[in-house]
Scaffold this active site. Structure first.
Site, mmCIF file in Angstrom:
data_model
loop_
_atom_site.group_PDB
_atom_site.id
_atom_site.type_symbol
_atom_site.label_atom_id
_atom_site.label_comp_id
_atom_site.label_asym_id
_atom_site.label_seq_id
_atom_site.Cartn_x
_atom_site.Cartn_y
_atom_site.Cartn_z
ATOM 1 C CG ASP A 114 -12.648 13.040 -31.582
ATOM 2 O OD1 ASP A 114 -12.053 13.757 -32.403
ATOM 3 O OD2 ASP A 114 -13.890 13.004 -31.469
ATOM 4 C CE1 TYR A 146 -18.811 15.965 -29.916
ATOM 5 C CE2 TYR A 146 -16.706 14.979 -29.400
ATOM 6 C CZ TYR A 146 -17.702 15.239 -30.304
ATOM 7 O OH TYR A 146 -17.588 14.758 -31.580
ATOM 8 C CG HIS A 152 -18.099 19.404 -34.535
ATOM 9 N ND1 HIS A 152 -18.143 19.425 -33.171
ATOM 10 C CD2 HIS A 152 -18.495 18.157 -34.885
ATOM 11 C CE1 HIS A 152 -18.554 18.245 -32.720
ATOM 12 N NE2 HIS A 152 -18.774 17.468 -33.747
ATOM 13 C CE LYS A 181 -14.570 15.983 -33.670
ATOM 14 N NZ LYS A 181 -14.817 15.470 -32.324
HETATM 15 P P1 NAP Z 1 -19.164 4.379 -31.087
HETATM 16 O O1 NAP Z 1 -17.767 4.581 -30.666
HETATM 17 O O2 NAP Z 1 -19.471 3.699 -32.354
HETATM 18 O O3 NAP Z 1 -20.004 3.658 -29.945
HETATM 19 C C1 NAP Z 1 -19.941 4.031 -28.604
HETATM 20 C C2 NAP Z 1 -20.910 3.145 -27.824
HETATM 21 O O4 NAP Z 1 -20.542 1.767 -27.966
HETATM 22 C C3 NAP Z 1 -20.927 3.439 -26.356
HETATM 23 O O5 NAP Z 1 -22.258 3.308 -25.902
HETATM 24 C C4 NAP Z 1 -20.048 2.348 -25.751
HETATM 25 O O6 NAP Z 1 -20.445 2.068 -24.433
HETATM 26 C C5 NAP Z 1 -20.314 1.187 -26.680
HETATM 27 N N1 NAP Z 1 -19.153 0.287 -26.848
HETATM 28 C C6 NAP Z 1 -17.857 0.638 -27.056
HETATM 29 N N2 NAP Z 1 -17.085 -0.445 -27.226
HETATM 30 C C7 NAP Z 1 -17.904 -1.524 -27.121
HETATM 31 C C8 NAP Z 1 -17.687 -2.922 -27.205
HETATM 32 N N3 NAP Z 1 -16.476 -3.425 -27.424
HETATM 33 N N4 NAP Z 1 -18.766 -3.740 -27.040
HETATM 34 C C9 NAP Z 1 -19.999 -3.222 -26.798
HETATM 35 N N5 NAP Z 1 -20.266 -1.901 -26.725
HETATM 36 C C10 NAP Z 1 -19.229 -1.052 -26.879
HETATM 37 O O7 NAP Z 1 -19.941 5.789 -31.198
HETATM 38 P P2 NAP Z 1 -19.689 7.331 -31.013
HETATM 39 O O8 NAP Z 1 -19.521 7.658 -29.569
HETATM 40 O O9 NAP Z 1 -20.762 7.991 -31.799
HETATM 41 O O10 NAP Z 1 -18.329 7.624 -31.793
HETATM 42 C C11 NAP Z 1 -17.065 7.658 -31.148
HETATM 43 C C12 NAP Z 1 -16.523 9.070 -30.999
HETATM 44 O O11 NAP Z 1 -16.535 9.732 -32.268
HETATM 45 C C13 NAP Z 1 -17.363 10.011 -30.105
HETATM 46 O O12 NAP Z 1 -17.191 9.752 -28.732
HETATM 47 C C14 NAP Z 1 -16.822 11.352 -30.562
HETATM 48 O O13 NAP Z 1 -15.557 11.606 -29.973
HETATM 49 C C15 NAP Z 1 -16.689 11.121 -32.078
HETATM 50 N N6 NAP Z 1 -17.880 11.583 -32.849
HETATM 51 C C16 NAP Z 1 -17.695 12.617 -33.716
HETATM 52 C C17 NAP Z 1 -18.779 13.107 -34.447
HETATM 53 C C18 NAP Z 1 -18.557 14.269 -35.378
HETATM 54 O O14 NAP Z 1 -19.556 14.894 -35.796
HETATM 55 N N7 NAP Z 1 -17.348 14.558 -35.757
HETATM 56 C C19 NAP Z 1 -20.041 12.529 -34.313
HETATM 57 C C20 NAP Z 1 -20.197 11.440 -33.449
HETATM 58 C C21 NAP Z 1 -19.093 10.969 -32.736
HETATM 59 P P3 NAP Z 1 -19.398 1.940 -23.194
HETATM 60 O O15 NAP Z 1 -18.731 3.280 -23.056
HETATM 61 O O16 NAP Z 1 -20.292 1.624 -22.061
HETATM 62 O O17 NAP Z 1 -18.456 0.833 -23.544
#
Ligand code: NAP
Length: 318
Positions: free
Chosen positions: A52, A57, A120, A87
């Site tokens: 994604d 980004y 987005h 997006k």
């Molecule tokens: P997330 O996936 O909920 O959390 C990511 C964080 O959790 C990172 O700091 C990661 O650090 C840590 N992490 C991952 N696996 C872990 C585990 N097993 N144990 C402990 N910590 C862990 O949050 P997100 O990045 O907001 O969401 C994921 C993706 O969704 C984004 O990267 C993006 O592609 C997409 N997104 C889309 C929107 C939108 O508006 N459409 C908004 C936000 C996000 P490490 O990398 O150090 O493991």
């Protein structure tokens, strides 16, 4: 051994299937392109096939380079084995800007087509916006009808296999569906055990729209997230009893709700851990405990774009 991630077939996307767990590529704080590229290659080796990204980004280029390298190394036999989602950023939320925007994303990614192109946010930002939050006069509602026509054109031209949206409420989806010739295949929204999106999920399910959960781990340790999932007492207790991690409990719960997720980890062990959720399940009692957790939205229109009245109103909608 690499994990084989289950897939769900999407509607209105010519048989396209989405792997139920994908790798997010947005980092906080941002990391350099080499780190992103190396993490993606590592993720492909672990079994991830769904990635994604988004124009905003700045990870389209390293993702494209990682794909090219994975093909060179034979980690995947052909580009078709991957599901790549990008997006449309809000500055391009105008009919005439959408074809140039998808073409720019494709050039960044060195690809001929995307698997999924999402709007987005249901907002238009004026061109002068360089940082968030934005001034009130620089944000306006999206002209959903004309923007969606241009998204449909992207699909008809073969630039993307599927089209969808992100951060759309039920009301905005209703408006879109009232004129769409091709319904959206996906709505990517924040979802996790502490923001379960029950109403939106029912709405989407009834209309064949696949919900993809972003921030499935509460965006732990990021600028926009916190520790409320990974340090949630109820989830921690379930994890302890099952010999799993809290992250795995959240991701398994999402899988059992029949949504797909994009979780970001650039850490080799954690990215593997996040895929290790397919050969066990939650008990009914565990699921019931999770369904009773108090709910709180993490990412809001106002927190990203600014605390303007009409954005606060949008935040109050499901
Ligand atoms: P997330 O996936 O909920 O959390 C990511 C964080 O959790 C990172 O700091 C990661 O650090 C840590 N992490 C991952 N696996 C872990 C585990 N097993 N144990 C402990 N910590 C862990 O949050 P997100 O990045 O907001 O969401 C994921 C993706 O969704 C984004 O990267 C993006 O592609 C997409 N997104 C889309 C929107 C939108 O508006 N459409 C908004 C936000 C996000 P490490 O990398 O150090 O493991």
């Amino acid at each position: 051994m690499a994990v084989v991630v289950p897939e769900v077939t999407l509607s209105s996307s010519d048989g396209l299937a989405i792997p139920v767990i994908g790798m997010g590529t947005m980092s906080s704080p941002p990391v350099g392109p080499e780190i992103t590229k190396d993490a993606i290659i590592e993720a492909i080796m672990a079994g991830y096939r769904h990635f994604d990204t988004a124009f905003v980004y700045r990870t389209e280029q390293p993702l494209g380079e990682a794909i090219a390298e994975a093909l060179r190394l034979g980690l995947v036999k052909s580009r078709d084995e991957l599901y790549i989602s990008s997006k449309l950023w809000c500055s391009f939320g105008e009919k005439g800007l959408i074809l140039p925007a998808i073409n720019m994303s494709l050039r960044n990614l060195q690809l001929d087509y995307l698997d999924m192109y999402l709007i987005h946010w249901p907002l238009k930002l004026s061109e002068e916006v360089r940082q968030m939050p934005a001034k009130k006069e620089h944000i306006s509602p999206l002209d959903i009808k004309s923007v969606w026509e241009a998204m449909e054109e992207c699909k008809s031209l073969g630039l993307t296999k599927g089209i969808g949206v992100s951060n759309f409420t039920c009301k905005q989806l209703e408006e879109l569906l009232s004129t769409a010739k091709i319904p959206p295949a996906v709505n990517q929204v924040e979802m996790n055990p502490l923001w379960q999106q029950k109403k939106l999920r029912e709405f989407c399910k009834a209309r064949g729209i696949q919900v993809t959960a972003y921030s499935p781990l509460g965006a732990f340790n990021t600028k926009w997230g916190d520790n409320r999932i990974l340090e949630c007492y109820v989830l921690e207790e379930i994890a302890k009893a099952k010999g799993k991690t809290t992250a795995q409990i959240s991701l398994r719960w999402l899988y059992e709700q029949e949504v797909s997720s994009v979780a970001k980890s650039f850490n080799k062990e954690r990215m593997k851990q996040n895929l290790d959720i397919f050969d066990w399940s939650l008990t009914e009692e565990e699921s019931n405990k999770i369904s009773q957790l108090p709910q709180r939205k993490g990412i809001t229109f106002a927190s990203i774009f600014g605390p303007h009245d009409w954005l606060l109103q949008l935040d109050a909608e499901d």
